[in-house]
Design an enzyme around this catalytic site. Structure first.
Site, PDB file in Angstrom:
ATOM      1  N   CYS A  19      32.124  32.180  17.353  1.00  0.00           N
ATOM      2  CA  CYS A  19      33.392  32.734  17.834  1.00  0.00           C
ATOM      3  C   CYS A  19      33.346  33.052  19.321  1.00  0.00           C
ATOM      4  CB  CYS A  19      33.752  33.976  17.025  1.00  0.00           C
ATOM      5  SG  CYS A  19      33.778  33.634  15.265  1.00  0.00           S
ATOM      6  N   CYS A  22      41.669  42.200   8.680  1.00  0.00           N
ATOM      7  CA  CYS A  22      41.105  40.905   9.064  1.00  0.00           C
ATOM      8  C   CYS A  22      42.055  40.161   9.990  1.00  0.00           C
ATOM      9  CB  CYS A  22      40.861  40.036   7.836  1.00  0.00           C
ATOM     10  SG  CYS A  22      39.937  40.853   6.525  1.00  0.00           S
ATOM     11  N   HIS A  49      42.917  34.054  15.358  1.00  0.00           N
ATOM     12  CA  HIS A  49      41.596  33.778  15.943  1.00  0.00           C
ATOM     13  C   HIS A  49      41.253  32.305  15.765  1.00  0.00           C
ATOM     14  CE1 HIS A  49      37.537  34.248  17.164  1.00  0.00           C
ATOM     15  NE2 HIS A  49      37.006  34.722  16.052  1.00  0.00           N
TER      16      HIS A  49
END
Lengths: 390, 106
Positions: free
Chosen positions: A85, A208, A338
């Site tokens: 990430c 989340c 994301h």
């Protein structure tokens, strides 16, 4: 090392881009950044592209070379970088290093990911490649599970409760409503969050960040080139005061203290030293809130909030746009989603807009900004500090 | 007892897949025994298991401190009393390569 400046940024919306090829998203962001920068393509001496899971999810690698070909860059080194990430943050740092070293006068950093076309099963399997599967895999732990472990420790040591963690979610989702690049903004109540589906206790659904598609790009140049093109730029030039990368433990059991990521702590310390900036001088920060509790831990690790106080500061509004330190004014990963390889470059884009005083959620008089991008179970971290040029 | 590998030269604890010691690069490894009892540093209930994981959710993942500075990520056995922070646990074997623990009366 030479000084490095940001003269162009571009970003697609972070959200769902159904049917669009991953390289097309990267091209869109890159062309916007190049056009805005007014830098000639012949002057771009290197391309770094951050991407994590295009192999398993799209069957596509060599994305750096493909994108360079699509946008007519010359025969220059084109490199895909991967750090889970943190891939995007690493791509940005490499572009900065290439200019700082004198290897190139200009360099292009791109971050890109597409995820929403894949099934949850495929995406989870791909993301789990960032775990140390020899060490942590057999226990059946997942990434949300890692943050569930951390939350419980934070609760025990500092009294951080659901309401404090929910304050992070309400702030970031709320900031996202006003950010045109964020597709997952929302006005949420405490009850809605507390009643959302349990994932890995105490982590629930709204804790989340969503999966997402998106791309962002940044053009960095030398001081000489920045001065040469200064008359053609329509916006404030941004100086890169520091861009630091560190490594932490790849495995969860390897962390001595699950309340903190040592890669973040060390990256921040070095970045402050390089930039000659104190934490209190940071006006705006985009940090890696992959989970709600992560923002609390990161804000403490970065030295922006005293240890243990991250939840309380969010609850008291001290991390809001008009607070003591504006954290994730963009909406962060919780509201932008994301797209893993794109996130780190997207954070640079958000902070650059703040320092140009052109952000939809503008922090008044923002002059110094920070980004923080964390990969895996804390194995890779980048921290950058940027400043608007007077 | 829980079996682990450590460096025969410098006694650094090695990860299960290590082929050299990360501290001194020695290739000589030896078996050693960790205590079978420890305490829960933290735990979480996994309600959605990773794809292909051979155990059906929900299950409890625990980080157990066996010795100061030596932690192990394991799973709580199905028959165990519920986990609590700091609770004493003992090893009750392995399943699918994962150390299984059970909460014991303190």
């Amino acid at each position: 090392m030479r000084k490095v400046y940001i003269v162009g940024v571009g970003s697609t919306i972070f959200g769902k881009h159904s049917g669009e090829a991953i390289e097309s998203l990267a091209v869109t962001a890159a062309v916007d950044a190049l056009l805005e920068s007014t830098v000639n393509r012949e002057q771009v001496g290197a391309l770094y592209l951050g991407n994590f899971i295009s192999g398993p999810l799209n069957g596509k690698e060599i994305l750096a070379g493909i994108v360079a070909d699509r946008i007519g860059l010359q025969n220059i080194p084109c490199t895909k970088v991967e750090g889970a990430c943190a891939s995007g943050g690493i791509a940005f740092r490499h572009a900065c290093m290439t200019v700082a070293s004198g290897e190139a006068e200009a360099a292009l950093a791109i971050g890109v990911e597409t995820m929403t076309h894949a099934t949850t099963k495929q995406t989870t399997a791909a993301l789990n490649c960032a775990l140390d599967n020899e060490s942590d895999g057999p226990s059946g732990l997942t990434f949300p599970g890692l943050y569930g472990l951390a939350w419980r420790l934070h609760a025990e040591q500092f009294g951080t409760a659901r309401q404090h963690v929910s304050a992070v979610i309400k702030k970031n989702k709320g900031n996202g409503v006003r950010n045109p690049l964020a597709q997952m903004g929302a006005t949420l109540s405490d009850d809605t969050i507390a009643n959302s589906a349990p994932i890995c206790d105490p982590i629930q659904l709204y804790d989340c960040c969503p999966t997402s598609d998106g791309a962002a790009a940044v053009v960095v140049v030398s001081e000489a080139l920045a001065q040469q093109i200064s008359q053609t730029l329509k916006h404030r030039t941004i100086e890169v005061l520091a861009s630091v990368q560190t490594r932490g433990s790849p495995s969860i059991a390897g962390h001595q203290n699950l309340l903190s990521f040592d890669a973040t702590v060390r990256a921040a310390k070095r970045a402050y030293e390089m930039a000659k900036v104190k934490p209190t001088e940071i006006d705006v920060v985009e940090l890696h809130d992959c989970f709600s509790i992560a923002e609390i831990i990161d804000s403490e690790d970065l030295g922006l909030v005293p240890p243990g106080q991250g939840g309380y500061w969010a609850y008291e509004g001290r991390t809001a746009i008009d607070g003591d330190i504006a954290i994730n004014a963009s909406g962060g990963l919780l509201a932008k989603g994301h797209p893993v390889g794109a996130t780190g470059v997207g954070q640079i884009h958000e902070v650059v807009q703040q320092l140009r005083h052109a952000h939809a959620n503008q922090v008044p008089n923002a002059n110094i900004g920070m980004t923080h991008n964390l990969g895996g179970a804390g194995v890779a971290c980048t921290v950058s500090i940027l400043r608007g040029v007077a | 007892m829980i079996g682990r590998m450590r460096c025969a030269e410098c006694q650094t604890t090695l990860s299960p897949s290590a082929t050299v010691c990360p501290a001194c690069l020695s290739k000589d490894a030896e078996q050693f025994r960790l205590p079978s009892k420890g305490r829960i540093l933290s735990w979480t209930t996994i309600r959605r298991a990773p794809a292909g994981y051979p155990v059906t959710a929900p299950y409890n993942v625990v980080v157990v401190e066996l010795l100061p500075g030596i932690n192990i990520t394991g799973r709580l056995a199905a028959q165990s009393p519920p986990p609590m922070m700091g609770a004493p646990v003992k090893s009750v074997g392995q399943e699918h390569g994962c150390e299984l623990f059970e909460v014991t009366p303190s």
